[in-house]
Every structure is written in C-alpha cells, then in structure tokens.
Design a protein around this motif. Structure first.
Motif, PDB file in Angstrom:
ATOM      1  N   THR A   1      -1.122 -24.456  21.597  1.00 43.37           N
ATOM      2  CA  THR A   1      -1.718 -25.743  21.225  1.00 43.37           C
ATOM      3  C   THR A   1      -2.413 -25.707  19.871  1.00 43.37           C
ATOM      4  N   ARG A   2      -2.527 -24.531  19.268  1.00 42.10           N
ATOM      5  CA  ARG A   2      -3.177 -24.432  17.970  1.00 42.10           C
ATOM      6  C   ARG A   2      -2.365 -25.199  16.932  1.00 42.10           C
ATOM      7  N   PRO A   3      -2.993 -26.035  16.127  1.00 39.85           N
ATOM      8  CA  PRO A   3      -2.255 -26.796  15.110  1.00 39.85           C
ATOM      9  C   PRO A   3      -1.513 -25.862  14.154  1.00 39.85           C
ATOM     10  N   MET A   4      -0.281 -26.236  13.848  1.00 39.72           N
ATOM     11  CA  MET A   4       0.507 -25.458  12.902  1.00 39.72           C
ATOM     12  C   MET A   4       0.351 -26.050  11.505  1.00 39.72           C
ATOM     13  N   PRO A   5      -0.243 -25.305  10.581  1.00 46.72           N
ATOM     14  CA  PRO A   5      -0.382 -25.835   9.214  1.00 46.72           C
ATOM     15  C   PRO A   5       0.897 -25.632   8.422  1.00 46.72           C
ATOM     16  N   LEU A   6       1.334 -26.678   7.759  1.00 50.37           N
ATOM     17  CA  LEU A   6       2.496 -26.596   6.879  1.00 50.37           C
ATOM     18  C   LEU A   6       2.069 -27.022   5.478  1.00 50.37           C
ATOM     19  N   ARG A   7       2.424 -26.212   4.494  1.00 51.60           N
ATOM     20  CA  ARG A   7       2.097 -26.531   3.114  1.00 51.60           C
ATOM     21  C   ARG A   7       3.165 -27.468   2.551  1.00 51.60           C
ATOM     22  N   LEU A   8       2.715 -28.589   1.997  1.00 49.28           N
ATOM     23  CA  LEU A   8       3.636 -29.594   1.439  1.00 49.28           C
ATOM     24  C   LEU A   8       3.303 -29.817  -0.023  1.00 49.28           C
ATOM     25  N   ALA A   9       4.288 -29.603  -0.889  1.00 50.79           N
ATOM     26  CA  ALA A   9       4.104 -29.787  -2.330  1.00 50.79           C
ATOM     27  C   ALA A   9       4.510 -31.199  -2.719  1.00 50.79           C
TER      28      ALA A   9
ATOM     29  N   LEU B   1      -2.491 -37.284  10.744  1.00 46.54           N
ATOM     30  CA  LEU B   1      -2.192 -36.153  11.624  1.00 46.54           C
ATOM     31  C   LEU B   1      -3.475 -35.453  12.060  1.00 46.54           C
ATOM     32  N   GLY B   2      -4.434 -35.355  11.133  1.00 42.19           N
ATOM     33  CA  GLY B   2      -5.722 -34.747  11.473  1.00 42.19           C
ATOM     34  C   GLY B   2      -6.489 -35.591  12.479  1.00 42.19           C
ATOM     35  N   ARG B   3      -6.520 -36.904  12.259  1.00 41.26           N
ATOM     36  CA  ARG B   3      -7.244 -37.790  13.195  1.00 41.26           C
ATOM     37  C   ARG B   3      -6.624 -37.759  14.586  1.00 41.26           C
TER      38      ARG B   3
ATOM     39  N   ILE C   1       1.055 -30.565  14.341  1.00 44.29           N
ATOM     40  CA  ILE C   1       1.419 -30.234  12.956  1.00 44.29           C
ATOM     41  C   ILE C   1       0.338 -30.771  12.018  1.00 44.29           C
ATOM     42  N   ARG C   2      -0.126 -29.946  11.108  1.00 46.27           N
ATOM     43  CA  ARG C   2      -1.093 -30.370  10.090  1.00 46.27           C
ATOM     44  C   ARG C   2      -0.506 -30.073   8.712  1.00 46.27           C
ATOM     45  N   LEU C   3      -0.807 -30.918   7.776  1.00 46.82           N
ATOM     46  CA  LEU C   3      -0.300 -30.746   6.415  1.00 46.82           C
ATOM     47  C   LEU C   3      -1.394 -30.275   5.478  1.00 46.82           C
ATOM     48  N   ARG C   4      -1.086 -29.253   4.719  1.00 43.66           N
ATOM     49  CA  ARG C   4      -1.947 -28.808   3.629  1.00 43.66           C
ATOM     50  C   ARG C   4      -1.247 -29.204   2.333  1.00 43.66           C
ATOM     51  N   VAL C   5      -1.793 -30.181   1.659  1.00 46.08           N
ATOM     52  CA  VAL C   5      -1.137 -30.762   0.493  1.00 46.08           C
ATOM     53  C   VAL C   5      -1.393 -29.895  -0.737  1.00 46.08           C
TER      54      VAL C   5
END
Length: 270
Positions: free
Chosen positions: A34-42, A61-63, A68-72
């Motif tokens: 259940t841990r959020p998976m961070p994905l880096r998005l350019a 997605l954070g709210r 899935i979480r995005l790291r911009v």
C-alpha cells in the motif's frame, strides 16, 4: 503440587513468537503493497501549459492518497524531458510528437492536443499561405520549437525559408509588436480554448477588426508527408465576436503532447 511441563511451556513460547513474526510479516507486506509508488515525471518548460497540468495531476494524486505519486522534474522543454527519460533521470516524460521522441519510451496517453493558427493583420494583404512570401511572421513561444512547425508549412507550399522573416515574440508582447509593425502575420499554437490562442487573436485585432485566419488548405497532404502533424479544424465562432471569429471553419494542422513511459517500467504500473 504438580510441576509445569517444560515442553508445553516451550511450545507455547514458540507459538507466541511465531504469531508475532507472522503478524509482523503481514504488517510489512501490507505496508509494502500500500506504500505510494513515486514516479519521476519530466516536463517543461516551467510554468508552461504542460507543467501546470502535470502539477495539478500530481497534487490531486496526493490529495486522493493514490498508490501512484508523481515527483515532477522541471526541464526547459519537451526535448529535454525526452532526454531525461532516455538518461534514466525520469520514468515518465511529457513530450511533443513533432519534436525528438525518446528512444527508450512508449507513448501511453495523450495529455493534450494543440492546434496551429496562422493569423494575418486585417490590412496585410495575406489571404492564403502562399501570400506569406515576402512578409515578416511572428512566432509565439519557443522559437526553436514552433519555427519547426512554420518551416513544415512553408515547405509544403514550396516557400523558400529566405522569403520570409521570422520574428520570435512572447504572448504579452504581441500587441506592442503589432503597433510597431514588426510583422504582418503570426503563428501561434495551443488549445483553441487556451489563453495563448485567445490572447493572440485579441492582440492581433486592430481598430476593432479581427485578424484573418489563414487556412492551411493542404493540411491532409502535409500530415501524410509528416505524420507527426494532424489535419484538424478551428471551428467557426471559436473566439466569439460579431461577426463570429473565424467566420467559417478553418482548415489547419495540430500536434499532440504525449505522456511517455520508459520501456523498462512495469506494465501494471503503466
């Protein structure tokens, strides 16, 4: 008094330890699953339409506490975003179909579609693309990117590049450039309902006269020759006004902005 069976006590103790370990394993597995998976998005450029849209998606997605979480990762533009994907700096990237696509990525979604508008000043004498020869043409936004679009249009109509003068201009500079007579026509790309397109139409309106929408009547042939572009239309009345702007449907070209995933990313995650 009968003494306690040491073997029974040992079994109870072992069962207790096994239970604690099993519970810990379940908790650890649940956390990992259940841990959020961070994905880096350019994405780029900073503050651009793509960057604003991606930032809104990441925030939602954070709210939602999504899996899935995005790291911009901010880049100077779509081409640099594609390079970041190939270099392994990002798992996802927002790219333009008509620019350099990443070698190690696959398009998984269309983020948005842009249309291209060629606008001519009311008294410029420009009615069709072939009339652009011998005129100055403003290009809104990143000159390196959208000059390529203009080049494709000119090539389709066999207009030599040295027969036009290209003037890079920012959206907030168009009205002043028109007053200073720096160009007679303008190329702008964006969503029909977006601020770039509506702002350009407003800035090209002179003394209440709206600009002329120059049709790219060979859009089908252009898209067949260069499949990165799509044949499309700007529908009549898209920008309002009396009479409506434009007065009729205008044939033109467009291109898509893709979300691209690195080929090594797992299918379930994609």
């Amino acid at each position: 008094m009968i003494g306690a069976d040491p073997n029974l006590s040992r079994r109870v103790w072992l069962i207790g330890i096994a239970g604690v370990l099993a519970f810990a394993a379940v908790v650890a597995s649940t956390y990992l699953l259940t841990r959020p998976m961070p994905l880096r998005l350019a994405v780029g450029p900073p503050g651009g339409a793509d960057a604003r849209l991606v930032a809104a998606i990441a925030a939602q997605l954070g709210r939602d506490r999504d899996a899935i979480r995005l790291r911009v990762i901010q880049k100077s533009g779509p081409a640099d975003a594609a390079k970041a994907l190939d270099a392994g700096e990002a798992s996802l990237a927002v790219v333009r179909r008509d620019l350099a696509m990443p070698a190690n990525g696959q398009a998984v979604a269309i983020l948005r579609r842009n249309v291209v508008a060629v606008l001519a000043l009311p008294n410029s004498g420009v009615e069709k693309v072939s009339d652009l020869a011998g005129h100055s043409i403003g290009v809104v936004g990143s000159a390196a990117q959208d000059q390529k679009v203009l080049g494709a249009i000119l090539a389709q109509y066999e207009i030599p590049p040295d027969r036009v003068r290209i003037v890079p201009v920012e959206l907030n500079e168009i009205a002043e450039a028109v007053r200073d007579k720096k160009f007679e026509a303008l190329l702008v790309a964006g969503a029909v309902t977006g601020r770039s397109m509506s702002g350009a139409v407003a800035a090209m309106t002179v003394d209440g006269q709206p600009p002329k929408f120059v049709p790219i009547s060979e859009s089908e042939a252009l898209s067949q020759r260069l499949p990165v572009y799509e044949s499309t239309e700007i529908v009549a009345g898209a920008f309002g006004g009396v009479p409506p702007r434009p007065a009729t449907n205008i044939e033109t070209i467009g291109y898509s902005h893709y979300i691209v995933a690195r080929s090594s990313l797992e299918d379930n995650t994609v």
